[in-house]
Design an enzyme around this catalytic site. Sequence first.
Site, PDB file in Angstrom:
ATOM      1  N   CYS A 153       0.825  -1.212   0.000  1.00 39.00           N
ATOM      2  CA  CYS A 153       0.000   0.000   0.000  1.00 39.00           C
ATOM      3  C   CYS A 153       0.857   1.259   0.000  1.00 39.00           C
ATOM      4  CB  CYS A 153      -0.936   0.008   1.208  1.00 39.00           C
ATOM      5  SG  CYS A 153      -0.106  -0.054   2.805  1.00 39.00           S
ATOM      6  N   ARG A 195       4.185   1.350  -1.439  1.00 38.30           N
ATOM      7  CA  ARG A 195       5.239   1.400  -2.457  1.00 38.30           C
ATOM      8  C   ARG A 195       5.011   0.378  -3.559  1.00 38.30           C
ATOM      9  NH1 ARG A 195       9.859   1.761  -0.265  1.00 38.30           N
ATOM     10  NH2 ARG A 195       9.065   1.938   1.869  1.00 38.30           N
ATOM     11  N   GLN A 214       6.214  -9.082   3.313  1.00 38.78           N
ATOM     12  CA  GLN A 214       5.758  -8.724   1.968  1.00 38.78           C
ATOM     13  C   GLN A 214       6.886  -8.895   0.949  1.00 38.78           C
ATOM     14  OE1 GLN A 214       4.519  -4.810   3.217  1.00 38.78           O
ATOM     15  NE2 GLN A 214       2.360  -5.348   3.108  1.00 38.78           N
ATOM     16  N   GLY A 230      -7.580  -9.966   4.622  1.00 42.68           N
ATOM     17  CA  GLY A 230      -6.143 -10.170   4.430  1.00 42.68           C
ATOM     18  C   GLY A 230      -5.342  -9.849   5.674  1.00 42.68           C
TER      19      GLY A 230
END
Length: 423
Positions: free
Chosen positions: A55, A57, A123, A194
């Site tokens: 969210c 980059r 991530q 999520g």
Amino acid sequence: MSVWALGLNHTTAPLDLRGRFAFALDQIAPTLQSLRSSFPSSRHPQVEAAIISTCNRTEIYCASEHIALDHTFGWLAESGGVAPTLLRSHAYTLHDDEAARHVFRVASGLDSMVLGEAQILGQMKDAVRAAENVGALGTTLNQLFQRSFAVAKEVRTATEIGAHSISMAAAAVRLAGQLFEDLRKTRVLFVGAGEMIDLAVTHFAAKEPKSIAIANRTLERGEKLATRFGGEAMRLADLPARLAEFDIVVSCTASTLPIIGLGAVERALKARKHRPIFMVDLAVPRDIEPEVKALEDVYLYTVDDLAHVVQQGQANRQAAVAQAEVIIDAGVQSFMHWLGQRSTVPLIQQLNAQADEWRAAEMARARKLLAKGESVDAVLEAMSRGLTQKMMHGAMAELHSGDAAAREQTAQTISRLFLRKER
């Protein structure tokens, strides 16, 4: 071998522009294939590539014999449907040591909106796995990312970079507490199921709200999360009709279009007799239409709106940042040393192949001599002399060619290579 990176993040680009370049995890594989196939095969036959998209980059990392930043830039602009000039005004480009330093800082949480947050590491690992699964991650990028993970681990172990950090979810709870006197009297709706929503539910549940509901496109996944917190699950399609029931709405899905529109919120406010609704949109692209923010009884916050809250206490961690930068510096130097050594690998392979060819030729010659009845000592003597002559031929030829200056330089090199004294 060269490494380059191209990206935009929460400090360089507004939310809506970042949304044009946001890739869900299941989009990474086809996107990587598109990127790699776009490079001219003649100059860039085997480009390594990886994409990190969160969210905050979107970053592309590539490795090849030749840097192709302009090509990568053009491809990204086209994929987002924006003019290259617009993208250039909000993007950053890095190569080699600068790219390595950046990815090490990202992994360590130094480049995050929440200084020292650990979520980015997971991530990044997901992004690396996605690149591996489509064969886009070669030796160079694999080394870069594995070293970034090791540096991040050392930073978190050796410094207090993560101490007192406030997550996006915790910031949302703090802001909600400023609007509602008692969060135990509120009804909270979470849209999505999520990782970010999981974290948000955990933080809000700790405040013991009156009720919790999870709205998700896949009911089964929503039920699984709702069960953990004693809440109810609902279908995403039922959201407009039930929106008026909730005082707090937190949304974060992978939808490419807003799923909570202005009209639905207006109807909910009317049904609530204009009792306020606190809304948090953690999604990029947006889940909630931006026009909703203009409604009088709605308090809507996006990820960028939460920035000033999550950055509180950052000054107290500057000493930890300085310590982390030292660790990152060492990691960058180590990676660049490794990358420099990689340039000699083809030459080493050629030398080994040539040596094997000479050895095979002399072994074949020796076997023939032995078959003819030559003595073992004579064969060994001939084989060793043959190998020596083959090894020395190139050096001897160079010593007898070129001008005086060239011969002197050759002599120094040969002395360094062949006449080194044992230590």
